[in-house]
Design an enzyme around this catalytic site. Structure first.
Site, PDB file in Angstrom:
ATOM      1  N   ARG A  13      16.779   6.936  86.758  1.00 24.32           N
ATOM      2  CA  ARG A  13      16.410   7.216  85.154  1.00 24.32           C
ATOM      3  C   ARG A  13      14.928   7.227  85.286  1.00 24.32           C
ATOM      4  O   ARG A  13      14.269   6.072  85.704  1.00 24.32           O
ATOM      5  CB  ARG A  13      16.916   6.330  84.489  1.00 24.32           C
ATOM      6  CG  ARG A  13      16.606   6.378  82.927  1.00 24.32           C
ATOM      7  CD  ARG A  13      17.289   5.439  81.978  1.00 24.32           C
ATOM      8  NE  ARG A  13      16.776   5.737  80.541  1.00 24.32           N
ATOM      9  CZ  ARG A  13      15.790   5.204  79.922  1.00 24.32           C
ATOM     10  NH1 ARG A  13      14.822   4.518  80.602  1.00 24.32           N
ATOM     11  NH2 ARG A  13      15.415   5.715  78.587  1.00 24.32           N
TER      12      ARG A  13
ATOM     13  N   LYS B  12       7.530   0.993  84.898  1.00 29.08           N
ATOM     14  CA  LYS B  12       7.731  -0.325  84.534  1.00 29.08           C
ATOM     15  C   LYS B  12       6.883  -1.359  84.964  1.00 29.08           C
ATOM     16  O   LYS B  12       6.117  -1.221  85.933  1.00 29.08           O
ATOM     17  CB  LYS B  12       9.120  -0.813  84.518  1.00 29.08           C
ATOM     18  CG  LYS B  12      10.299  -0.225  83.637  1.00 29.08           C
ATOM     19  CD  LYS B  12      11.605  -0.674  83.694  1.00 29.08           C
ATOM     20  CE  LYS B  12      12.582  -0.048  82.685  1.00 29.08           C
ATOM     21  NZ  LYS B  12      13.996  -0.737  82.809  1.00 29.08           N
TER      22      LYS B  12
END
Length: 274
Positions: free
Chosen positions: A255, A221
């Site tokens: 995740r 991210k």
């Protein structure tokens, strides 16, 4: 700490990995990568062989400012993929990344095992009741607004306190309807600034007070690649560093796009407990 997936108890005392399967053309990292059935099945097989407990299938990109996808289009994208994966890998535990109750219903009826909702039921008034009726685990994430508006909603007086309060409210609503297995996801990158993401990670252990498994979705991210001034493609090492910190603060599920490396993080952190 366990969750019941299709009659199988998954013990989250040892952290587990959720491998990401994006079937959207515009995901921030792997959008459009999996273009046909063979590519999808090969990627799923690789993630399962590398140790993923869950495969998280998403057909609606939730990156900031992502295009809106209609419910009809989301279903057309995701349901055939659920079917082909479970035909090839009938024991796979599929997580469905959706905030829509009708997508939830049809995918669970097709054999998926759990729901991963970025909105914690706030973008579809029927979502919580649907999950309760289906008796499946429910991962609820913290987010304000929608993927299109969330980055304009980052004003917090005390982000830890406010996210904790959010989860207490959403868990109470889920419990009232009979949802038993709840997972919480602080929502790294969703309606948070770079600094707020790091504050959440730095104080992640405070969420242990909720006594629910914590899912950490940090993989590749912007909180990594913007800090390092690189790109999502170059953010694997940074992902491993932050996943390790999340594990040390009691994250139960990672995740990730890169299952092998996440499994290595878990193995090494678990070795510290020996």
């Amino acid at each position: 700490m366990t969750i019941n997936c299709k009659g199988k108890l998954i013990d989250l005392t040892t952290p587990k990995v959720m491998g990401i399967l994006n079937i959207t053309p515009d995901s921030f990292y792997d959008g459009g990568r999996h273009k046909n059935e063979n590519d999808i099945l090969k990627h799923v097989e690789t993630m399962l062989n590398e140790g993923a407990t869950f495969i998280d299938v998403g057909a609606y990109s939730s990156r900031p400012n992502a295009d809106h996808v209609s419910e009809v289009d989301e279903l057309k994208r995701i349901l055939p993929i659920v079917n082909i994966i479970l035909k090839e890998f009938p024991n796979a535990l599929l997580s469905i990344d959706t905030f829509r109750s009708q997508i939830t219903k049809q995918c669970i009826e097709a054999g998926a095992a759990l729901i991963n909702d970025i909105s914690a039921g706030q973008l579809d008034s029927n979502m919580l009741q649907t999950v309760a009726d289906l008796h499946v685990p429910y991962s609820m994430m913290h987010m304000r607004g929608t993927p299109q508006t969330m980055q304009q909603q980052t004003d917090y007086d005390d982000i830890i306190k406010e996210v904790l309060f959010y989860f207490s409210e959403r868990i109470a609503a889920a419990k009232q309807l009979g949802i038993v297995d709840v997972i919480i996801d602080p929502g790294f990158g969703f309606s948070k600034t770079l600094e707020q993401n790091y504050e959440l990670l730095n104080k992640l252990e405070r969420f242990n007070i909720i006594e629910k498994p914590i899912l950490a979705g940090i993989s590749r991210k912007s909180m990594i690649y913007k800090t390092l001034e690189t790109s999502p493609k170059e953010a694997l090492n940074g992902t491993s560093v932050l996943n390790t910190i999340a594990l040390q603060k009691n994250a139960a599920i990672l995740r990730v796009h890169d299952v092998k490396e996440a499994m290595e993080c878990i193995k090494l952190v678990e070795s510290l407990k020996a």
